[in-house]
Write a protein that holds these residues in place. Structure first.
Motif, short mmCIF file in Angstrom:
data_model
loop_
_atom_site.label_atom_id
_atom_site.label_comp_id
_atom_site.label_asym_id
_atom_site.label_seq_id
_atom_site.Cartn_x
_atom_site.Cartn_y
_atom_site.Cartn_z
N TRP A 165 -43.58 -11.24 -48.28
CA TRP A 165 -42.31 -11.76 -47.95
C TRP A 165 -41.13 -11.41 -48.73
N ASN A 166 -41.44 -11.42 -50.24
CA ASN A 166 -40.83 -10.99 -51.34
C ASN A 166 -40.92 -9.54 -51.71
N ARG A 167 -42.11 -8.98 -51.65
CA ARG A 167 -42.56 -7.60 -51.95
C ARG A 167 -42.19 -7.60 -53.45
N TRP A 168 -42.73 -8.53 -54.26
CA TRP A 168 -42.42 -8.89 -55.50
C TRP A 168 -42.61 -7.77 -56.37
N ARG A 169 -41.86 -7.76 -57.60
CA ARG A 169 -42.23 -6.83 -58.67
C ARG A 169 -41.91 -7.85 -60.08
N ARG A 170 -42.99 -7.70 -60.99
CA ARG A 170 -42.61 -8.61 -62.02
C ARG A 170 -41.36 -8.71 -62.75
N ALA A 225 -38.25 -14.76 -41.97
CA ALA A 225 -36.85 -14.06 -41.69
C ALA A 225 -35.70 -14.53 -42.67
N THR A 226 -35.81 -15.98 -43.10
CA THR A 226 -35.10 -16.32 -44.16
C THR A 226 -35.10 -15.87 -45.48
N VAL A 227 -36.45 -15.90 -45.71
CA VAL A 227 -36.88 -15.36 -47.17
C VAL A 227 -36.41 -13.99 -47.30
N ARG A 228 -36.68 -13.12 -46.41
CA ARG A 228 -36.28 -11.73 -46.41
C ARG A 228 -34.61 -11.67 -46.55
N GLU A 229 -33.97 -12.48 -45.90
CA GLU A 229 -32.51 -12.58 -45.82
C GLU A 229 -32.02 -12.77 -47.18
N LEU A 230 -32.64 -14.11 -47.74
CA LEU A 230 -32.30 -14.46 -49.09
C LEU A 230 -32.55 -13.36 -50.20
N THR A 231 -33.53 -12.60 -50.03
CA THR A 231 -33.85 -11.42 -50.98
C THR A 231 -32.71 -10.25 -50.91
N ARG A 232 -32.20 -10.19 -49.64
CA ARG A 232 -30.98 -9.16 -49.24
C ARG A 232 -29.83 -9.58 -50.00
N ARG A 233 -29.69 -10.73 -50.13
CA ARG A 233 -28.38 -11.43 -50.46
C ARG A 233 -27.96 -11.44 -52.12
N THR A 234 -29.20 -11.34 -52.78
CA THR A 234 -29.61 -11.76 -54.16
C THR A 234 -28.74 -10.50 -55.16
N VAL A 235 -27.78 -11.22 -55.98
CA VAL A 235 -27.51 -10.34 -57.12
C VAL A 235 -28.01 -10.88 -58.24
N GLU A 244 -31.66 -3.30 -54.81
CA GLU A 244 -31.57 -2.09 -55.66
C GLU A 244 -32.63 -1.98 -56.59
N ALA A 245 -33.09 -3.06 -57.36
CA ALA A 245 -34.08 -3.34 -58.18
C ALA A 245 -35.35 -2.83 -57.39
N ASN A 246 -35.59 -3.34 -56.29
CA ASN A 246 -36.89 -3.56 -55.57
C ASN A 246 -36.41 -2.85 -54.00
N PRO A 247 -36.43 -1.40 -54.00
CA PRO A 247 -36.25 -0.94 -52.47
C PRO A 247 -37.02 -1.37 -51.58
N ALA A 248 -38.40 -1.81 -51.84
CA ALA A 248 -39.16 -2.21 -50.94
C ALA A 248 -39.04 -3.20 -50.01
N LEU A 249 -37.83 -4.15 -50.40
CA LEU A 249 -37.28 -5.04 -49.55
C LEU A 249 -36.37 -4.43 -48.41
N LEU A 250 -35.86 -3.18 -48.39
CA LEU A 250 -35.26 -2.51 -47.35
C LEU A 250 -36.09 -2.34 -46.24
N ALA A 251 -37.25 -2.23 -46.59
CA ALA A 251 -38.21 -1.68 -45.29
C ALA A 251 -38.27 -2.74 -44.23
N GLU A 252 -38.56 -2.36 -43.05
CA GLU A 252 -38.60 -3.28 -41.85
C GLU A 252 -39.69 -4.31 -42.13
N PRO A 253 -39.42 -5.58 -42.16
CA PRO A 253 -40.15 -6.58 -42.29
C PRO A 253 -41.69 -6.66 -41.37
N GLU A 254 -42.51 -6.93 -41.86
CA GLU A 254 -43.86 -7.03 -40.96
C GLU A 254 -43.86 -8.42 -40.31
#
Length: 257
Positions: A165-170, A225-235, A244-254
């Motif tokens: 969901w977060n497609r996390w990077r350390r 979907a909520t988590v993915r939207e939270l990641t998109r709104r995070t500054v 911008e720091a983790n472009p993988a978040l812009l991919a279509e959610p599974e």
């Protein structure tokens, strides 16, 4: 409804603390363990550092002093062996005999790109339903652990939520069932989302309204979907969007697995 037991963790994440005195980290460990066991039943009469450390009581007033040698011995001796700084220490606090939870704190050397100070509290499956039964208490615990360690953030961690969901990077923000952010760190606009928030002078607590059991089972498309939207709104603190720091978040959610 029958709640199927499941495992989860609490994580804190912040800058490496090589320059902390050993005594400060030991005091944070003692405070963490006491705070955790006030909320999460441990079923353990005593804990120990690793498999060979001497047993100790959580309420021993001298607990920080007992933990200092364990932290000191874990450091790179060629760099920190003769000093009183925390360095690249790590420690595992586990129950003596059967128990329901344990703590792992670690940080690599600060010059490494991935160096972060992390506390991880792991609970066994028997404690899984406590998220559903006492979510508010667990949320308060997450925030308090973030404060104890002066962390950038703390959260309830489930592996698939962090990875898928977060497609996390350390070192980047993670959103879970419960998420706490330090004031002055990352910010997120939660307006219109299915979350509850608590703002204080030192941080913001965000709690998903979805049932934790549904999040753990990955059966809640709305929570995903909520988590993915939270990641998109995070500054981030440096002004960049998390995407911008983790472009993988812009991919279509599974979809849910």
């Amino acid at each position: 409804m029958t709640v199927v037991p499941y495992e989860w963790q609490i994580w804190t994440d912040g800058p490496a603390r090589e320059d902390w005195p050993l005594e400060k980290a030991a005091a944070c460990l003692a405070a963490s363990l006491r705070r955790i066991t006030r909320t999460l039943p441990s079923d353990a009469g005593a804990f120990q550092a690793g498999a060979d450390g001497p047993p100790f009581s959580v309420n021993d007033p001298d607990l920080p002093r007992h933990l200092v040698p364990q932290l000191a011995a874990s450091r790179d001796r060629s760099r920190y062996g003769g000093g009183d700084l925390l360095g690249n220490a790590r420690i595992l606090l586990q129950p003596v005999g059967p128990g329901l939870l344990w703590l792992d704190w670690s940080q690599p050397a600060a010059e490494l790109p991935t160096s972060r100070a992390n506390l991880r509290v792991t609970v066994t499956a028997r404690l899984g339903p406590i998220l559903d039964e006492r979510l508010g208490e667990v949320a308060a615990l997450v925030a308090d652990l973030g404060r104890i360690w002066e962390a950038d953030q703390a959260w309830v961690d489930m592996v698939h939520v962090r990875q898928e969901w977060n497609r996390w990077r350390r070192g980047l923000p993670v959103f879970g069932v419960v998420t706490w952010f330090r004031t002055g760190g990352a910010t997120v606009d939660t307006s219109g989302l299915d979350v509850d928030t608590v703002d204080t002078d030192d941080g913001r607590l965000i709690v998903l309204r979805a049932a934790p059991a549904d999040v753990e089972a990955d059966t809640s498309a709305a929570a995903r979907a909520t988590v993915r939207e939270l990641t998109r709104r995070t500054v981030l603190a440096d002004g960049r969007l998390l995407t911008e720091a983790n472009p993988a978040l812009l991919a279509e959610p599974e979809g849910p697995s």
